[in-house]
Design a protein around this motif. Structure first.
Motif, PDB file in Angstrom:
ATOM      1  N   TRP A 139     -27.706  84.736 -87.988  1.00  0.00           N
ATOM      2  CA  TRP A 139     -27.808  84.750 -86.535  1.00  0.00           C
ATOM      3  C   TRP A 139     -28.295  83.406 -86.011  1.00  0.00           C
ATOM      4  CZ3 TRP A 139     -26.962  88.985 -83.126  1.00  0.00           C
ATOM      5  CH2 TRP A 139     -26.591  90.174 -83.764  1.00  0.00           C
ATOM      6  N   GLU A 140     -27.819  83.063 -84.804  1.00  0.00           N
ATOM      7  CA  GLU A 140     -28.313  81.880 -84.107  1.00  0.00           C
ATOM      8  C   GLU A 140     -29.344  82.294 -83.062  1.00  0.00           C
ATOM      9  OE1 GLU A 140     -24.475  78.870 -84.085  1.00  0.00           O
ATOM     10  OE2 GLU A 140     -24.723  80.267 -82.399  1.00  0.00           O
ATOM     11  N   TRP A 141     -30.195  81.357 -82.702  1.00  0.00           N
ATOM     12  CA  TRP A 141     -31.097  81.574 -81.573  1.00  0.00           C
ATOM     13  C   TRP A 141     -30.282  81.495 -80.284  1.00  0.00           C
ATOM     14  CZ3 TRP A 141     -35.830  83.221 -82.633  1.00  0.00           C
ATOM     15  CH2 TRP A 141     -36.406  82.880 -83.864  1.00  0.00           C
ATOM     16  N   ARG A 142     -30.600  82.345 -79.334  1.00  0.00           N
ATOM     17  CA  ARG A 142     -29.955  82.336 -78.017  1.00  0.00           C
ATOM     18  C   ARG A 142     -31.038  82.130 -76.963  1.00  0.00           C
ATOM     19  NH1 ARG A 142     -24.794  84.583 -77.708  1.00  0.00           N
ATOM     20  NH2 ARG A 142     -25.205  85.510 -75.665  1.00  0.00           N
ATOM     21  N   ILE A 143     -30.885  81.096 -76.159  1.00  0.00           N
ATOM     22  CA  ILE A 143     -31.909  80.712 -75.186  1.00  0.00           C
ATOM     23  C   ILE A 143     -31.314  80.766 -73.789  1.00  0.00           C
ATOM     24  CG2 ILE A 143     -33.409  78.839 -74.411  1.00  0.00           C
ATOM     25  CD1 ILE A 143     -33.358  77.881 -77.383  1.00  0.00           C
ATOM     26  N   GLY A 144     -31.884  81.612 -72.962  1.00  0.00           N
ATOM     27  CA  GLY A 144     -31.417  81.717 -71.587  1.00  0.00           C
ATOM     28  C   GLY A 144     -32.085  80.676 -70.694  1.00  0.00           C
ATOM     29  N   VAL A 145     -31.289  79.961 -69.935  1.00  0.00           N
ATOM     30  CA  VAL A 145     -31.807  78.999 -68.954  1.00  0.00           C
ATOM     31  C   VAL A 145     -31.849  79.693 -67.606  1.00  0.00           C
ATOM     32  CG1 VAL A 145     -31.435  76.777 -67.815  1.00  0.00           C
ATOM     33  CG2 VAL A 145     -30.831  77.068 -70.238  1.00  0.00           C
ATOM     34  N   ARG A 146     -33.021  79.797 -67.039  1.00  0.00           N
ATOM     35  CA  ARG A 146     -33.207  80.580 -65.815  1.00  0.00           C
ATOM     36  C   ARG A 146     -32.360  80.091 -64.651  1.00  0.00           C
ATOM     37  NH1 ARG A 146     -38.539  81.483 -61.897  1.00  0.00           N
ATOM     38  NH2 ARG A 146     -37.185  81.332 -60.108  1.00  0.00           N
ATOM     39  N   HIS A 147     -31.801  81.037 -63.922  1.00  0.00           N
ATOM     40  CA  HIS A 147     -31.088  80.726 -62.683  1.00  0.00           C
ATOM     41  C   HIS A 147     -32.100  80.138 -61.696  1.00  0.00           C
ATOM     42  CE1 HIS A 147     -28.764  81.190 -59.020  1.00  0.00           C
ATOM     43  NE2 HIS A 147     -27.701  81.505 -59.742  1.00  0.00           N
ATOM     44  N   PRO A 148     -31.781  79.008 -61.061  1.00  0.00           N
ATOM     45  CA  PRO A 148     -32.783  78.327 -60.222  1.00  0.00           C
ATOM     46  C   PRO A 148     -33.113  79.028 -58.904  1.00  0.00           C
ATOM     47  CG  PRO A 148     -30.700  77.161 -60.152  1.00  0.00           C
ATOM     48  CD  PRO A 148     -30.555  78.213 -61.207  1.00  0.00           C
ATOM     49  N   TRP A 149     -32.368  80.057 -58.537  1.00  0.00           N
ATOM     50  CA  TRP A 149     -32.704  80.812 -57.327  1.00  0.00           C
ATOM     51  C   TRP A 149     -33.009  82.285 -57.614  1.00  0.00           C
ATOM     52  CZ3 TRP A 149     -29.073  76.824 -56.612  1.00  0.00           C
ATOM     53  CH2 TRP A 149     -29.442  75.865 -55.652  1.00  0.00           C
ATOM     54  N   LYS A 153     -32.102  86.340 -63.388  1.00  0.00           N
ATOM     55  CA  LYS A 153     -30.799  85.993 -63.957  1.00  0.00           C
ATOM     56  C   LYS A 153     -30.886  84.661 -64.694  1.00  0.00           C
ATOM     57  CE  LYS A 153     -28.086  88.455 -60.452  1.00  0.00           C
ATOM     58  NZ  LYS A 153     -27.695  89.533 -61.398  1.00  0.00           N
ATOM     59  N   VAL A 154     -29.891  84.429 -65.567  1.00  0.00           N
ATOM     60  CA  VAL A 154     -29.809  83.144 -66.253  1.00  0.00           C
ATOM     61  C   VAL A 154     -28.551  82.412 -65.805  1.00  0.00           C
ATOM     62  CG1 VAL A 154     -31.125  83.889 -68.277  1.00  0.00           C
ATOM     63  CG2 VAL A 154     -28.628  84.150 -68.263  1.00  0.00           C
ATOM     64  N   ALA A 155     -28.622  81.091 -65.823  1.00  0.00           N
ATOM     65  CA  ALA A 155     -27.473  80.269 -65.440  1.00  0.00           C
ATOM     66  C   ALA A 155     -26.600  79.948 -66.643  1.00  0.00           C
ATOM     67  CB  ALA A 155     -27.956  78.982 -64.779  1.00  0.00           C
ATOM     68  N   TRP A 156     -27.252  79.717 -67.791  1.00  0.00           N
ATOM     69  CA  TRP A 156     -26.545  79.450 -69.038  1.00  0.00           C
ATOM     70  C   TRP A 156     -27.289  80.107 -70.189  1.00  0.00           C
ATOM     71  CZ3 TRP A 156     -27.333  75.362 -65.547  1.00  0.00           C
ATOM     72  CH2 TRP A 156     -26.175  74.820 -64.986  1.00  0.00           C
ATOM     73  N   VAL A 157     -26.574  80.333 -71.280  1.00  0.00           N
ATOM     74  CA  VAL A 157     -27.196  80.747 -72.532  1.00  0.00           C
ATOM     75  C   VAL A 157     -26.858  79.695 -73.576  1.00  0.00           C
ATOM     76  CG1 VAL A 157     -27.305  82.472 -74.368  1.00  0.00           C
ATOM     77  CG2 VAL A 157     -27.093  83.199 -71.983  1.00  0.00           C
ATOM     78  N   ALA A 249     -22.633  81.487 -73.468  1.00  0.00           N
ATOM     79  CA  ALA A 249     -21.998  82.282 -72.414  1.00  0.00           C
ATOM     80  C   ALA A 249     -22.451  81.763 -71.070  1.00  0.00           C
ATOM     81  CB  ALA A 249     -22.377  83.759 -72.556  1.00  0.00           C
ATOM     82  N   LEU A 250     -21.619  81.884 -70.060  1.00  0.00           N
ATOM     83  CA  LEU A 250     -21.954  81.504 -68.701  1.00  0.00           C
ATOM     84  C   LEU A 250     -22.228  82.749 -67.903  1.00  0.00           C
ATOM     85  CD1 LEU A 250     -22.210  79.197 -66.636  1.00  0.00           C
ATOM     86  CD2 LEU A 250     -19.794  79.537 -66.084  1.00  0.00           C
ATOM     87  N   ALA A 251     -23.419  82.843 -67.357  1.00  0.00           N
ATOM     88  CA  ALA A 251     -23.784  84.050 -66.597  1.00  0.00           C
ATOM     89  C   ALA A 251     -23.037  84.088 -65.276  1.00  0.00           C
ATOM     90  CB  ALA A 251     -25.289  84.055 -66.342  1.00  0.00           C
ATOM     91  N   ALA A 252     -22.835  85.298 -64.802  1.00  0.00           N
ATOM     92  CA  ALA A 252     -22.162  85.466 -63.507  1.00  0.00           C
ATOM     93  C   ALA A 252     -23.120  85.175 -62.376  1.00  0.00           C
ATOM     94  CB  ALA A 252     -21.647  86.882 -63.400  1.00  0.00           C
TER      95      ALA A 252
END
Length: 252
Positions: A139-149, A153-157, A249-252
């Motif tokens: 498995w790889e580590w998956r890091i969510g980058v927080r949505h700035p507003w 939600k996350v903006a990117w993983v 993945a790109l979050a919606a």
């Protein structure tokens, strides 16, 4: 083993995913926590007796300071030149290497863990994240980058094994990054994430790009050959990523 420690003004989570005895894992966590508290004591701009504040007041010369602080100041000088003055430890009018120190301290901790048997771990210091190996075999580590507003939600993983991920944004601490060239808070960008081989530099590069504003987008693109990729959200909502960003993945 998972542990959360309040240090350096934030919650630092430490996750060790190695198949090692519990006592060994606990000892590794204890050493890591002790190191982070030592960094906080010496480098904090909020603790009156820290090395940084004593040097600011003229009670210590650079020669009197610890080898770690001297090396941090040398690296910060190099970063000032690399970023054309936008990464500036004097931007607030006093010595403040915080834009490098948090990432650097986690990078040092991660290297120590790897050298002492923990080749699968993740340290998250308030958005400055260093991973090695994986959370489980295959498995790889998956890091969510927080949505700035949108805080939920996350903006990117970001996905991978050995990752150094640093984010500078205005959504938690407000407009705290100073543009040292114009002498005012930087407002053009909402969030900058830098991914690369060294967390200290990734941290400083994210801060510098925030300070640059729109010009930081072109500057970040130039870091690709050195192995540093980026994801940025501007204040108008436009999003930008560099070619090599390890997006899962790109979050919606």
């Amino acid at each position: 083993m998972r542990h959360v420690e309040q240090v350096m003004g934030t919650a630092v989570s430490i996750e060790l995913a190695d198949d090692l005895p519990t006592a060994t894992l606990a000892s590794l966590v204890d050493h890591t926590v002790a190191w982070l508290h030592e960094v906080d004591r010496r480098f904090s701009t909020y603790k009156d007796d820290s090395e940084v504040n004593r040097m600011q007041r003229g009670e210590l010369t650079v020669a009197d300071c610890s080898a770690d602080l001297r090396q941090v100041l040398i690296t910060c000088s190099d970063l000032w030149r690399e970023t054309e003055g936008y990464f500036d430890v004097h931007a607030t009018g006093r010595i403040d290497p915080s834009g490098y120190v948090k990432g650097w301290s986690v990078e040092v901790a991660s290297r120590w863990l790897a050298a002492n048997g923990s080749t699968n771990h993740c340290i998250n210091a308030g958005g400055d994240i260093r991973t090695r190996g994986g959370p489980a075999p295959g498995w790889e580590w998956r890091i969510g980058v927080r949505h700035p507003w949108k805080a939920d939600k996350v903006a990117w993983v970001i996905s991978g094994h050995d990752l150094a991920v640093a984010t500078s944004g205005v959504y938690e601490r407000g407009e705290h990054v100073i543009d040292p060239v114009r002498g005012r808070p930087a407002t053009d960008l909402r969030s900058v994430t830098v991914v690369g081989p060294d967390l200290g530099r990734a941290d400083a590069y994210a801060t510098a790009a925030m300070a640059m504003g729109d010009a930081g987008l072109r500057w970040l693109a130039g870091l690709d050959p050195a192995g540093y990729s980026s994801a940025t959200v501007a204040s108008d909502g436009k999003a930008f990523t560099s070619r090599r960003l390890p997006v899962a993945a790109l979050a919606a």
